[in-house]
Design a protein around this motif. Structure first.
Motif, PDB file in Angstrom:
ATOM      1  N   PRO A 110      18.362   5.898   0.188  1.00 16.69           N
ATOM      2  CA  PRO A 110      18.490   5.779   1.640  1.00 16.69           C
ATOM      3  C   PRO A 110      17.159   5.703   2.367  1.00 16.69           C
ATOM      4  N   ASP A 111      16.121   6.344   1.845  1.00 16.18           N
ATOM      5  CA  ASP A 111      14.814   6.348   2.499  1.00 16.18           C
ATOM      6  C   ASP A 111      13.744   6.014   1.475  1.00 16.18           C
ATOM      7  N   PRO A 112      13.342   4.752   1.356  1.00 18.04           N
ATOM      8  CA  PRO A 112      12.358   4.365   0.342  1.00 18.04           C
ATOM      9  C   PRO A 112      11.006   5.044   0.509  1.00 18.04           C
ATOM     10  N   ALA A 113      10.726   5.565   1.693  1.00 19.84           N
ATOM     11  CA  ALA A 113       9.433   6.227   1.897  1.00 19.84           C
ATOM     12  C   ALA A 113       9.284   7.439   0.984  1.00 19.84           C
ATOM     13  N   GLU A 114      10.368   8.150   0.722  1.00 24.20           N
ATOM     14  CA  GLU A 114      10.305   9.347  -0.124  1.00 24.20           C
ATOM     15  C   GLU A 114       9.859   9.025  -1.551  1.00 24.20           C
ATOM     16  N   PRO A 115      10.515   8.101  -2.252  1.00 22.19           N
ATOM     17  CA  PRO A 115      10.060   7.803  -3.617  1.00 22.19           C
ATOM     18  C   PRO A 115       8.674   7.188  -3.662  1.00 22.19           C
ATOM     19  N   LEU A 116       8.254   6.479  -2.608  1.00 17.23           N
ATOM     20  CA  LEU A 116       6.907   5.920  -2.620  1.00 17.23           C
ATOM     21  C   LEU A 116       5.858   7.018  -2.469  1.00 17.23           C
ATOM     22  N   ARG A 168      11.370  -5.414   2.212  1.00  8.48           N
ATOM     23  CA  ARG A 168      10.492  -4.460   2.892  1.00  8.48           C
ATOM     24  C   ARG A 168       9.400  -3.896   1.982  1.00  8.48           C
ATOM     25  N   PHE A 169       9.386  -4.308   0.713  1.00  5.85           N
ATOM     26  CA  PHE A 169       8.436  -3.732  -0.236  1.00  5.85           C
ATOM     27  C   PHE A 169       7.000  -3.741   0.297  1.00  5.85           C
ATOM     28  N   ARG A 170       6.559  -4.888   0.796  1.00  7.14           N
ATOM     29  CA  ARG A 170       5.153  -5.016   1.203  1.00  7.14           C
ATOM     30  C   ARG A 170       4.809  -4.000   2.285  1.00  7.14           C
ATOM     31  N   ASN A 171       5.609  -3.965   3.338  1.00  9.54           N
ATOM     32  CA  ASN A 171       5.288  -3.065   4.438  1.00  9.54           C
ATOM     33  C   ASN A 171       5.453  -1.601   4.047  1.00  9.54           C
ATOM     34  N   LEU A 172       6.427  -1.309   3.193  1.00  9.64           N
ATOM     35  CA  LEU A 172       6.594   0.064   2.730  1.00  9.64           C
ATOM     36  C   LEU A 172       5.372   0.529   1.943  1.00  9.64           C
ATOM     37  N   LEU A 173       4.857  -0.329   1.079  1.00 11.01           N
ATOM     38  CA  LEU A 173       3.663   0.027   0.312  1.00 11.01           C
ATOM     39  C   LEU A 173       2.456   0.225   1.223  1.00 11.01           C
ATOM     40  N   LEU A 174       2.296  -0.641   2.206  1.00 13.95           N
ATOM     41  CA  LEU A 174       1.204  -0.499   3.153  1.00 13.95           C
ATOM     42  C   LEU A 174       1.346   0.798   3.950  1.00 13.95           C
ATOM     43  N   ASP A 175       2.570   1.100   4.375  1.00 15.41           N
ATOM     44  CA  ASP A 175       2.808   2.315   5.162  1.00 15.41           C
ATOM     45  C   ASP A 175       2.489   3.579   4.371  1.00 15.41           C
ATOM     46  N   ASP A 180      -4.342  -3.452  -1.818  1.00 10.93           N
ATOM     47  CA  ASP A 180      -4.262  -4.667  -2.655  1.00 10.93           C
ATOM     48  C   ASP A 180      -2.802  -5.062  -2.903  1.00 10.93           C
ATOM     49  N   VAL A 181      -2.012  -5.045  -1.848  1.00  6.56           N
ATOM     50  CA  VAL A 181      -0.578  -5.310  -1.969  1.00  6.56           C
ATOM     51  C   VAL A 181      -0.337  -6.812  -2.098  1.00  6.56           C
ATOM     52  N   THR A 182       0.453  -7.186  -3.106  1.00  9.48           N
ATOM     53  CA  THR A 182       0.863  -8.573  -3.288  1.00  9.48           C
ATOM     54  C   THR A 182       2.375  -8.626  -3.456  1.00  9.48           C
ATOM     55  N   VAL A 183       2.965  -9.755  -3.095  1.00 16.32           N
ATOM     56  CA  VAL A 183       4.408  -9.950  -3.267  1.00 16.32           C
ATOM     57  C   VAL A 183       4.659 -11.341  -3.833  1.00 16.32           C
ATOM     58  N   GLU A 184       5.512 -11.417  -4.828  1.00 12.88           N
ATOM     59  CA  GLU A 184       5.927 -12.684  -5.412  1.00 12.88           C
ATOM     60  C   GLU A 184       7.443 -12.818  -5.320  1.00 12.88           C
ATOM     61  N   ALA A 185       7.911 -14.044  -5.212  1.00 12.98           N
ATOM     62  CA  ALA A 185       9.348 -14.321  -5.240  1.00 12.98           C
ATOM     63  C   ALA A 185       9.667 -15.133  -6.487  1.00 12.98           C
ATOM     64  N   VAL A 241       8.888  -9.262  -6.347  1.00 10.54           N
ATOM     65  CA  VAL A 241       8.034  -8.409  -7.171  1.00 10.54           C
ATOM     66  C   VAL A 241       6.807  -8.049  -6.354  1.00 10.54           C
ATOM     67  N   ALA A 242       6.691  -6.781  -6.026  1.00 14.63           N
ATOM     68  CA  ALA A 242       5.553  -6.305  -5.247  1.00 14.63           C
ATOM     69  C   ALA A 242       4.663  -5.447  -6.136  1.00 14.63           C
ATOM     70  N   ALA A 243       3.377  -5.583  -5.962  1.00 19.11           N
ATOM     71  CA  ALA A 243       2.405  -4.802  -6.736  1.00 19.11           C
ATOM     72  C   ALA A 243       1.323  -4.288  -5.805  1.00 19.11           C
ATOM     73  N   ALA A 244       0.774  -3.124  -6.137  1.00 17.05           N
ATOM     74  CA  ALA A 244      -0.264  -2.537  -5.300  1.00 17.05           C
ATOM     75  C   ALA A 244      -1.042  -1.513  -6.119  1.00 17.05           C
ATOM     76  N   ARG A 245      -2.104  -1.022  -5.516  1.00 13.42           N
ATOM     77  CA  ARG A 245      -2.982  -0.048  -6.162  1.00 13.42           C
ATOM     78  C   ARG A 245      -3.031   1.233  -5.329  1.00 13.42           C
ATOM     79  N   ARG A 246      -3.046   2.369  -6.036  1.00 12.44           N
ATOM     80  CA  ARG A 246      -3.245   3.644  -5.346  1.00 12.44           C
ATOM     81  C   ARG A 246      -4.747   3.852  -5.148  1.00 12.44           C
ATOM     82  N   PRO A 247      -5.181   4.083  -3.912  1.00 11.36           N
ATOM     83  CA  PRO A 247      -6.618   4.272  -3.686  1.00 11.36           C
ATOM     84  C   PRO A 247      -7.148   5.506  -4.424  1.00 11.36           C
TER      85      PRO A 247
END
Length: 247
Positions: A110-116, A168-175, A180-185, A241-247
């Protein structure tokens, strides 16, 4: 056969397709794991990705909220590190893994922010996260009744906890502070025997939601069954497919 076993069998069939195999391989590449690095596959199901990551030299950990799915995964791969756990409270220490992967998981939450936030906790600095998921409004099905097909797809999407999570993957990762967020379809096109059980589940979900009648479900399913029998079934499923790096 239990509902979980039935779902596992369907996923086995889908995961064996060339499109799904290539997409998993792409997700592993995006993790960019050093040899021997620890990686967690969240929502691991029957454990296919855990085994494939291990074969690539990673120290793979599979986590799933379902004890039944973990038991199935252990029966298939007793040597794998498989754990029961929630995506919002992973059985991992802070910074324990260099990679985090979740495939077709976030639409159930229900809230993707929690698992991220939890993903950020368990990832070491510089660790990589890869999320895969379908947009539940994006199923493309060939049918003699486009209006009914549209109603089925949208009704099934409405029954999903978070049907738009993948877009919403991209914006959720940024939030969440990932960089270094990327998204592929990637669009998978399915025309073989695996299509019919997927579409049967799609129609059943729409009927269960009250969006179509049992008679409409039966007619639409019969058409799709005949299409599958004659090699004329067509389902296209866009995956993000979204990918990103943890700072």
């Amino acid at each position: 056969m239990s509902a979980k076993e039935s779902l596992a069998r369907l996923l086995d069939d889908v995961d064996a397709t060339p499109e799904a195999t290539a997409l998993r391989a792409r997700s592993y590449d995006l993790l960019a794991l050093p040899d021997g690095a620890a990686v967690v596959d969240v929502g691991c199901g029957a454990g296919r990705a855990v085994g494939e990551l291990a074969a690539r030299g990673a120290r793979a950990i599979g986590v799933d909220v379902s004890a039944e799915m973990i038991a199935l995964a252990r029966s298939r791969s007793p040597e794998s590190d498989l754990r029961i756990g929630d995506a919002r409270a992973l059985p991992l220490a802070d910074g324990e893994v260099a990679g985090y992967r979740a495939d077709k998981v976030f639409h159930e939450l229900p809230d993707p922010a929690e698992p991220l936030e939890e993903a950020r906790r368990v990832l070491a600095p510089g660790g990589r996260i890869v999320l895969l998921g379908q947009d539940w409004d994006g199923f493309i099905v060939d049918s003699a009744d486009p209006a009914l097909t549209r109603a089925i797809v949208h009704a099934r999407a409405d029954a999903v906890t978070n049907p738009w999570a993948a877009r919403r993957f991209r914006n959720l990762l940024l939030d969440t502070g990932f960089t270094d967020v990327t998204v592929e379809a990637h669009t998978g096109v399915l025309t073989g025997g695996v299509v019919q059980p997927m579409l049967t589940r799609l129609a059943a979900g729409a009927r269960a939601a009250g969006a179509i009648s049992p008679e409409q479900e039966a007619a639409w399913t019969a058409e799709q069954r005949e299409r599958a029998r004659t090699g004329r079934a067509f389902l296209a499923l866009p995956m993000f497919v979204a990918a990103a790096r943890r700072p």
